[in-house]
Enzyme design. Structure first.
Site, PDB file in Angstrom:
ATOM      1  N   ASP A   1     -91.355 -32.681 -44.694  1.00 43.61           N
ATOM      2  CA  ASP A   1     -91.881 -33.982 -44.286  1.00 43.61           C
ATOM      3  C   ASP A   1     -90.766 -35.005 -44.468  1.00 43.61           C
ATOM      4  O   ASP A   1     -90.515 -35.483 -45.561  1.00 43.61           O
ATOM      5  CB  ASP A   1     -93.111 -34.337 -45.122  1.00 43.61           C
TER       6      ASP A   1
ATOM      7  N   LYS B   1     -91.487 -43.451 -39.311  1.00 42.22           N
ATOM      8  CA  LYS B   1     -90.695 -44.582 -39.812  1.00 42.22           C
ATOM      9  C   LYS B   1     -89.459 -44.891 -38.948  1.00 42.22           C
ATOM     10  O   LYS B   1     -89.612 -45.485 -37.899  1.00 42.22           O
ATOM     11  CB  LYS B   1     -90.385 -44.355 -41.297  1.00 42.22           C
TER      12      LYS B   1
ATOM     13  N   TYR C   1     -96.323 -37.630 -50.982  1.00 41.88           N
ATOM     14  CA  TYR C   1     -97.327 -38.216 -50.099  1.00 41.88           C
ATOM     15  C   TYR C   1     -97.017 -37.786 -48.675  1.00 41.88           C
ATOM     16  O   TYR C   1     -95.870 -37.853 -48.239  1.00 41.88           O
ATOM     17  CB  TYR C   1     -97.287 -39.746 -50.205  1.00 41.88           C
TER      18      TYR C   1
END
Ligand SMILES: *Cc1c(COP(=O)(O)O)cnc(C)c1O
Length: 426
Positions: free
Chosen positions: A238, A266, A143
């Site tokens: 990523d 994050k 994702y």
């Protein structure tokens, strides 16, 4: 008496689709009522009914220091009273950029954005602008946020040109994204052999955390680097989730592979909205205003958000931080493995730094298909059993879990003891 969580959830559904602002929060795959949280301190969160849980979600990764860490809260307060946003440069965003480039050797330049989605979307535009090519390779189950090019998932076949996995994504956009199997080196080599000169970029979670935790094979990451080099494609790691989470230098540090571009989010915002993308100077210099690839943001580099990120990163760089975090996380996975074995429950688990995967199957999965083969009914029983006992895990069988530096030995021991109780009546 109807619970306050239930009341809030019913009210939420009137004006918010599904009652949530991000779908997994709705508990759809586990059933039951989402908990509405009113407070978090350290490893614990309190819901609207006053129930306290030991939290293994940590806001889905950002809260590596635990909830409401005093140094982070102080930094946010300090920044907030000096102004919430200027839409002009501030010194703190320069400090964060300097610190990110110091901590991650593959970053020569970095741009701040406000979410992981923005970071990956912008990195892909940049890779396409840099190479003059359109084709993007991603891996099934990874994702990368919810931009159009990335909401694409193929059927299981290798080299299938992507079909959109969300309504509203034009097929004309999805056709530029090719989806391959994670950890599949021959599949990757075949794709490059056939389409190499058209491939702008490969984007990968170098430790995958959005189909539960899937560890990469070292040979897979090496093959990515080799193929991108041979064919002039941009390699994008990523690390929105794995960055400053699996180790001090993320997955790229553990596996010793430097990507061309890295996306972050994050942990680098410490619970506030901060994302970033960065990498080789030659590529980053193509971003506006230096170059022709456009990218912008009203709240990019927001001083309050950046303050939380800086305070967080300054604490995680302390000597021994990741060793302690990894040890605590292993205490959890080892403990759960032991009680599952004791009661004969088919179960496996693994930890990487402060991130873990729990699987209701006998071996840790290595790709999307294997992750999907886990026993979802078993996960549901585990989830609700643990929730009832005051331990909050992600409400989905396909999410990684997170341990923070605020989780003590006793906290984790309490969680393992609760799992013993759940597995005993399995
Ligand atoms: C969470 C995540 C994103 C998206 O970040 P948001 O801040 O939710 O937009 C992108 N990539 C990975 C690997 C993630 O884990």
């Amino acid at each position: 008496m109807i619970s306050r969580n239930q009341q809030l959830f019913e009210r939420a559904q009137v004006h918010i689709p599904g009652g949530v602002n991000s779908p997994v929060r709705a508990f759809r795959s586990v059933g039951g009522t989402p908990r509405f949280f009113v407070e978090g301190t350290g490893a614990r969160v309190t819901d609207a009914d006053g129930t306290i849980y030991i939290d293994y979600v940590g806001s889905w990764g950002p809260l590596i220091l635990g909830h409401a860490h005093p140094a982070v809260i102080a930094a946010v307060r300090d920044a907030a009273v000096r102004g919430l946003s200027f839409g002009a440069p501030t010194e703190s965003e320069v400090e964060l950029a300097d610190l990110l480039c110091e901590l991650l050797p593959s970053l020569e330049m970095v741009r701040l954005v406000s979410s992981g989605t923005e970071a990956t979307m912008s990195a892909i535009r940049l890779a396409r602008g840099h190479t003059g090519r359109d084709l993007l390779i991603k891996f099934e189950g990874c994702y990368h946020g919810h931009s159009d090019s990335l909401l694409v998932k193929a059927g299981s076949g290798m080299l299938t040109l992507g079909n959109p996995s969300s309504a509203g994504v034009p097929a004309d956009i999805a056709k530029h994204t090719m989806v391959l199997d994670y950890n599949d080196v021959p599949g990757l080599e075949a794709a490059f052999a056939e389409h190499g000169s058209k491939i702008a970029a490969v984007i990968v979670e170098p430790v995958a955390g959005n189909m539960n935790l899937i560890a990469p094979k070292a040979a897979f990451l090496q093959a990515l680097r080799e193929q991108c080099d041979r064919h002039g494609a941009v390699l994008i790691f990523d690390e929105v989730m794995s960055g400053f989470r699996v180790d001090a230098q993320g997955a790229q540090g553990i596996y010793g592979i430097a990507p061309d571009l890295t996306t972050l989010g994050k942990v680098i915002g410490g619970g506030m909205p901060v994302g970033a993308f960065g990498g080789r100077r030659e590529i980053m210099a193509r971003i506006s205003p230096l170059g022709p690839v456009y990218q912008a943001g009203t709240l990019s580099g927001n001083p309050v958000a950046v303050a939380a990120g800086l305070a967080t990163l300054r604490l995680v760089r302390a000597a021994g931080f990741y060793e302690r975090l990894a040890q605590r996380t292993r205490q959890l996975t080892d403990g759960l493995l032991a009680v599952a074995r004791k009661h004969g429950v088919p179960f496996s688990a693994q930890a990487m730094g402060g991130m873990f995967g729990l699987y209701f199957r006998s071996e840790c999965p290595e790709n999307y298909a294997e992750a999907m083969a886990c026993d979802q009914q078993a996960f549901k029983r585990f989830f609700h059993g643990m929730l009832d006992a005051g331990h909050y895990f992600a409400p989905s069988a396909f999410e990684a879990g997170f341990v923070s530096a605020a989780h003590g030995e006793d906290d984790v021991a309490a969680t393992v003891a609760a799992a013993d109780g759940v597995f005993k009546v399995w």
